[in-house]
Motif scaffolding. Sequence first.
Motif, short mmCIF file in Angstrom:
data_model
loop_
_atom_site.label_atom_id
_atom_site.label_comp_id
_atom_site.label_asym_id
_atom_site.label_seq_id
_atom_site.Cartn_x
_atom_site.Cartn_y
_atom_site.Cartn_z
N UNK A 1 0.82 -1.21 0.00
CA UNK A 1 0.00 0.00 0.00
C UNK A 1 0.85 1.26 0.00
N UNK A 2 2.02 1.21 0.62
CA UNK A 2 2.92 2.37 0.61
C UNK A 2 3.50 2.57 -0.79
N UNK A 3 3.89 1.48 -1.43
CA UNK A 3 4.38 1.58 -2.82
C UNK A 3 3.29 2.12 -3.74
N UNK A 4 2.09 1.58 -3.60
CA UNK A 4 0.97 2.02 -4.45
C UNK A 4 0.68 3.50 -4.26
N UNK A 5 0.72 3.96 -3.02
CA UNK A 5 0.48 5.38 -2.75
C UNK A 5 1.55 6.25 -3.40
N UNK A 6 2.81 5.86 -3.28
CA UNK A 6 3.90 6.63 -3.89
C UNK A 6 3.77 6.67 -5.40
N UNK A 7 3.45 5.53 -6.00
CA UNK A 7 3.34 5.46 -7.46
C UNK A 7 2.17 6.30 -7.96
N UNK A 8 1.03 6.20 -7.31
CA UNK A 8 -0.12 6.97 -7.78
C UNK A 8 0.01 8.45 -7.47
N UNK B 1 3.85 9.25 -9.61
CA UNK B 1 4.12 8.71 -10.94
C UNK B 1 3.68 9.67 -12.04
N UNK B 2 4.55 9.93 -12.96
CA UNK B 2 4.22 10.86 -14.05
C UNK B 2 3.04 10.38 -14.88
N UNK B 3 2.91 9.09 -15.04
CA UNK B 3 1.83 8.57 -15.88
C UNK B 3 0.45 8.83 -15.27
N UNK B 4 0.40 9.10 -13.98
CA UNK B 4 -0.89 9.33 -13.33
C UNK B 4 -1.34 10.78 -13.39
N UNK C 1 11.44 2.79 -9.97
CA UNK C 1 11.75 1.56 -9.26
C UNK C 1 10.59 1.10 -8.39
N UNK C 2 9.94 2.04 -7.72
CA UNK C 2 8.79 1.70 -6.89
C UNK C 2 7.67 1.09 -7.74
N UNK C 3 7.47 1.65 -8.91
CA UNK C 3 6.46 1.17 -9.85
C UNK C 3 6.79 -0.25 -10.31
#
Length: 110
Positions: free
Chosen positions: A22-29, A32-35, A68-70
């Motif tokens: 959940x921490x990775x998902x939060x950081x990516x969303x 993340x540039x794609x979001x 990397x997180x993604x």
Amino acid sequence: MNHDEYTEMTARLDRYASVPDDVLAEAVTRDGLCFWAFDRTDMPELTGDDPPDRELAARLCAGCPVIDECLELDLRTAGANTVGVWGALPDTDRRALYPVWRRSRGGEVR
């Protein structure tokens, strides 16, 4: 990509081994540039049936602070069943990386 490159990539991802999903998902969303940086109507649809597209992956992820997180998140959640672009890699590269990543974490390849 070759086995040595996958091994190097896996070693780089090891720093996220103890980070909860959940921490990775939060950081990516969140980061993340794609979001947030692309107009969603202009992004090509990724169906999983498309040929490997390293150029698209590089273009979509250029300068992203959470590559990397993604990649770690996708390897954990999709594994060998991955599609699209995650962590600046097309799905074919991530499928080849997955068994190397699993073994590095002490797991058997599913």
